[in-house]
Design a protein around this motif. Structure first.
Motif, PDB file in Angstrom:
ATOM      1  N   HIS A  36       4.719   3.801   1.504  1.00 47.36           N
ATOM      2  CA  HIS A  36       5.517   3.904   0.275  1.00 47.36           C
ATOM      3  C   HIS A  36       4.630   3.689  -0.951  1.00 47.36           C
ATOM      4  CE1 HIS A  36       8.259   2.384  -2.877  1.00 47.36           C
ATOM      5  NE2 HIS A  36       9.099   3.270  -2.374  1.00 47.36           N
ATOM      6  N   ALA A  37       3.778   2.681  -0.897  1.00 47.18           N
ATOM      7  CA  ALA A  37       2.885   2.400  -2.030  1.00 47.18           C
ATOM      8  C   ALA A  37       1.952   3.593  -2.287  1.00 47.18           C
ATOM      9  CB  ALA A  37       2.071   1.143  -1.760  1.00 47.18           C
ATOM     10  N   LYS A  38       1.401   4.134  -1.228  1.00 43.39           N
ATOM     11  CA  LYS A  38       0.483   5.268  -1.364  1.00 43.39           C
ATOM     12  C   LYS A  38       1.182   6.466  -1.996  1.00 43.39           C
ATOM     13  CE  LYS A  38      -2.341   8.361   1.433  1.00 43.39           C
ATOM     14  NZ  LYS A  38      -2.715   8.736   2.801  1.00 43.39           N
ATOM     15  N   LEU A  39       2.390   6.777  -1.544  1.00 39.36           N
ATOM     16  CA  LEU A  39       3.094   7.965  -2.011  1.00 39.36           C
ATOM     17  C   LEU A  39       3.754   7.791  -3.372  1.00 39.36           C
ATOM     18  CD1 LEU A  39       4.690   9.244   1.316  1.00 39.36           C
ATOM     19  CD2 LEU A  39       2.631  10.064   0.162  1.00 39.36           C
ATOM     20  N   THR A  40       3.980   6.544  -3.789  1.00 39.37           N
ATOM     21  CA  THR A  40       4.608   6.317  -5.098  1.00 39.37           C
ATOM     22  C   THR A  40       3.605   5.852  -6.145  1.00 39.37           C
ATOM     23  OG1 THR A  40       5.266   4.073  -4.472  1.00 39.37           O
ATOM     24  CG2 THR A  40       6.893   5.834  -4.150  1.00 39.37           C
ATOM     25  N   GLY A  41       2.321   5.762  -5.766  1.00 34.14           N
ATOM     26  CA  GLY A  41       1.285   5.418  -6.725  1.00 34.14           C
ATOM     27  C   GLY A  41       1.160   3.939  -7.033  1.00 34.14           C
ATOM     28  N   LEU A  42       1.705   3.089  -6.201  1.00 32.32           N
ATOM     29  CA  LEU A  42       1.554   1.648  -6.410  1.00 32.32           C
ATOM     30  C   LEU A  42       0.168   1.215  -5.961  1.00 32.32           C
ATOM     31  CD1 LEU A  42       4.981   0.359  -5.056  1.00 32.32           C
ATOM     32  CD2 LEU A  42       4.312   0.674  -7.441  1.00 32.32           C
ATOM     33  N   GLU A  43      -0.338   0.168  -6.580  1.00 29.77           N
ATOM     34  CA  GLU A  43      -1.675  -0.320  -6.225  1.00 29.77           C
ATOM     35  C   GLU A  43      -1.697  -1.035  -4.886  1.00 29.77           C
ATOM     36  OE1 GLU A  43      -3.629  -2.503  -9.292  1.00 29.77           O
ATOM     37  OE2 GLU A  43      -3.015  -1.087 -10.837  1.00 29.77           O
ATOM     38  N   SER A  44      -0.593  -1.704  -4.545  1.00 31.26           N
ATOM     39  CA  SER A  44      -0.549  -2.411  -3.271  1.00 31.26           C
ATOM     40  C   SER A  44       0.824  -2.238  -2.635  1.00 31.26           C
ATOM     41  CB  SER A  44      -0.854  -3.901  -3.469  1.00 31.26           C
ATOM     42  OG  SER A  44       0.114  -4.480  -4.314  1.00 31.26           O
ATOM     43  N   ALA A  45       0.870  -2.480  -1.343  1.00 30.48           N
ATOM     44  CA  ALA A  45       2.105  -2.318  -0.587  1.00 30.48           C
ATOM     45  C   ALA A  45       3.131  -3.366  -1.000  1.00 30.48           C
ATOM     46  CB  ALA A  45       1.822  -2.439   0.905  1.00 30.48           C
ATOM     47  N   LEU A  46       4.381  -2.932  -1.042  1.00 30.69           N
ATOM     48  CA  LEU A  46       5.448  -3.888  -1.285  1.00 30.69           C
ATOM     49  C   LEU A  46       5.704  -4.670   0.000  1.00 30.69           C
ATOM     50  CD1 LEU A  46       8.004  -1.691  -3.239  1.00 30.69           C
ATOM     51  CD2 LEU A  46       6.571  -3.499  -4.150  1.00 30.69           C
ATOM     52  N   PRO A  47       5.996  -5.955  -0.120  1.00 29.55           N
ATOM     53  CA  PRO A  47       6.295  -6.738   1.082  1.00 29.55           C
ATOM     54  C   PRO A  47       7.675  -6.345   1.629  1.00 29.55           C
ATOM     55  CG  PRO A  47       6.590  -8.078  -0.873  1.00 29.55           C
ATOM     56  CD  PRO A  47       6.026  -6.773  -1.335  1.00 29.55           C
ATOM     57  N   PRO A  48       7.905  -6.570   2.913  1.00 25.38           N
ATOM     58  CA  PRO A  48       9.183  -6.211   3.521  1.00 25.38           C
ATOM     59  C   PRO A  48      10.406  -6.762   2.776  1.00 25.38           C
ATOM     60  CG  PRO A  48       7.628  -6.711   5.228  1.00 25.38           C
ATOM     61  CD  PRO A  48       6.961  -7.058   3.919  1.00 25.38           C
ATOM     62  N   GLU A  49      10.298  -7.950   2.218  1.00 24.38           N
ATOM     63  CA  GLU A  49      11.455  -8.515   1.517  1.00 24.38           C
ATOM     64  C   GLU A  49      11.841  -7.720   0.275  1.00 24.38           C
ATOM     65  OE1 GLU A  49       7.888 -11.236   0.549  1.00 24.38           O
ATOM     66  OE2 GLU A  49       8.715 -10.277   2.333  1.00 24.38           O
ATOM     67  N   ARG A  50      10.932  -6.914  -0.234  1.00 27.64           N
ATOM     68  CA  ARG A  50      11.255  -6.023  -1.364  1.00 27.64           C
ATOM     69  C   ARG A  50      11.751  -4.669  -0.873  1.00 27.64           C
ATOM     70  NH1 ARG A  50       8.466  -6.056  -6.088  1.00 27.64           N
ATOM     71  NH2 ARG A  50      10.052  -4.553  -6.714  1.00 27.64           N
ATOM     72  N   LEU A  51      11.401  -4.285   0.346  1.00 26.89           N
ATOM     73  CA  LEU A  51      11.826  -3.002   0.905  1.00 26.89           C
ATOM     74  C   LEU A  51      13.221  -3.056   1.518  1.00 26.89           C
ATOM     75  CD1 LEU A  51       8.546  -2.017   2.761  1.00 26.89           C
ATOM     76  CD2 LEU A  51       9.434  -0.995   0.664  1.00 26.89           C
ATOM     77  N   ILE A  52      13.546  -4.165   2.152  1.00 27.97           N
ATOM     78  CA  ILE A  52      14.792  -4.252   2.916  1.00 27.97           C
ATOM     79  C   ILE A  52      16.036  -4.033   2.054  1.00 27.97           C
ATOM     80  CG2 ILE A  52      16.227  -5.793   4.314  1.00 27.97           C
ATOM     81  CD1 ILE A  52      13.552  -6.928   5.446  1.00 27.97           C
ATOM     82  N   PRO A  53      16.183  -4.671   0.883  1.00 25.78           N
ATOM     83  CA  PRO A  53      17.419  -4.458   0.108  1.00 25.78           C
ATOM     84  C   PRO A  53      17.681  -2.996  -0.262  1.00 25.78           C
ATOM     85  CG  PRO A  53      16.314  -6.431  -0.657  1.00 25.78           C
ATOM     86  CD  PRO A  53      15.369  -5.736   0.293  1.00 25.78           C
ATOM     87  N   PRO A  54      16.697  -2.250  -0.799  1.00 28.44           N
ATOM     88  CA  PRO A  54      17.015  -0.857  -1.107  1.00 28.44           C
ATOM     89  C   PRO A  54      17.248  -0.007   0.143  1.00 28.44           C
ATOM     90  CG  PRO A  54      14.755  -1.364  -1.742  1.00 28.44           C
ATOM     91  CD  PRO A  54      15.389  -2.639  -1.327  1.00 28.44           C
ATOM     92  N   MET A  55      16.632  -0.380   1.265  1.00 28.80           N
ATOM     93  CA  MET A  55      16.893   0.344   2.507  1.00 28.80           C
ATOM     94  C   MET A  55      18.347   0.145   2.939  1.00 28.80           C
ATOM     95  SD  MET A  55      13.515  -0.375   4.757  1.00 28.80           S
ATOM     96  CE  MET A  55      12.162   0.785   4.751  1.00 28.80           C
ATOM     97  N   ILE A  56      18.809  -1.089   2.848  1.00 29.84           N
ATOM     98  CA  ILE A  56      20.203  -1.368   3.214  1.00 29.84           C
ATOM     99  C   ILE A  56      21.152  -0.672   2.245  1.00 29.84           C
ATOM    100  CG2 ILE A  56      21.945  -3.182   3.436  1.00 29.84           C
ATOM    101  CD1 ILE A  56      19.664  -5.026   4.418  1.00 29.84           C
ATOM    102  N   GLU A  57      20.842  -0.705   0.949  1.00 23.43           N
ATOM    103  CA  GLU A  57      21.679  -0.011  -0.035  1.00 23.43           C
ATOM    104  C   GLU A  57      21.783   1.472   0.291  1.00 23.43           C
ATOM    105  OE1 GLU A  57      19.847  -0.825  -3.784  1.00 23.43           O
ATOM    106  OE2 GLU A  57      20.865  -2.749  -4.006  1.00 23.43           O
TER     107      GLU A  57
END
Length: 73
Positions: A36-57
């Motif tokens: 996700h970080a690579k494809l969205t241009g972020l400098e570093s990977a988001l931790p799982p705790e930041r990924l889980i809420p939007p995935m559930i949404e």
């Protein structure tokens, strides 16, 4: 734009929740964060705790039966 199901992640005031995940799922989330970080241009990977809420949404928003039942009350 990314072809991942999860797009950019918005900042919002969090509510603390504690849960346990199987190790394999945790590794999958870490890998997803890197991709996700690579494809969205972020400098570093988001931790799982930041990924889980939007995935559930996203999951809830795409569940047609849930939406139908919710509208029925």
């Amino acid at each position: 734009m990314t072809k991942l199901r999860l797009g950019p992640i918005a900042e919002e005031k969090p509510v603390k929740l504690t849960l346990e995940l199987p190790g394999a799922l945790m590794r999958e989330l870490q890998d997803y964060g890197r991709v996700h970080a690579k494809l969205t241009g972020l400098e570093s990977a988001l931790p799982p705790e930041r990924l889980i809420p939007p995935m559930i949404e996203r999951f809830i928003a795409s569940d047609r039966e849930f939406g139908k039942q919710r509208r029925r009350g």
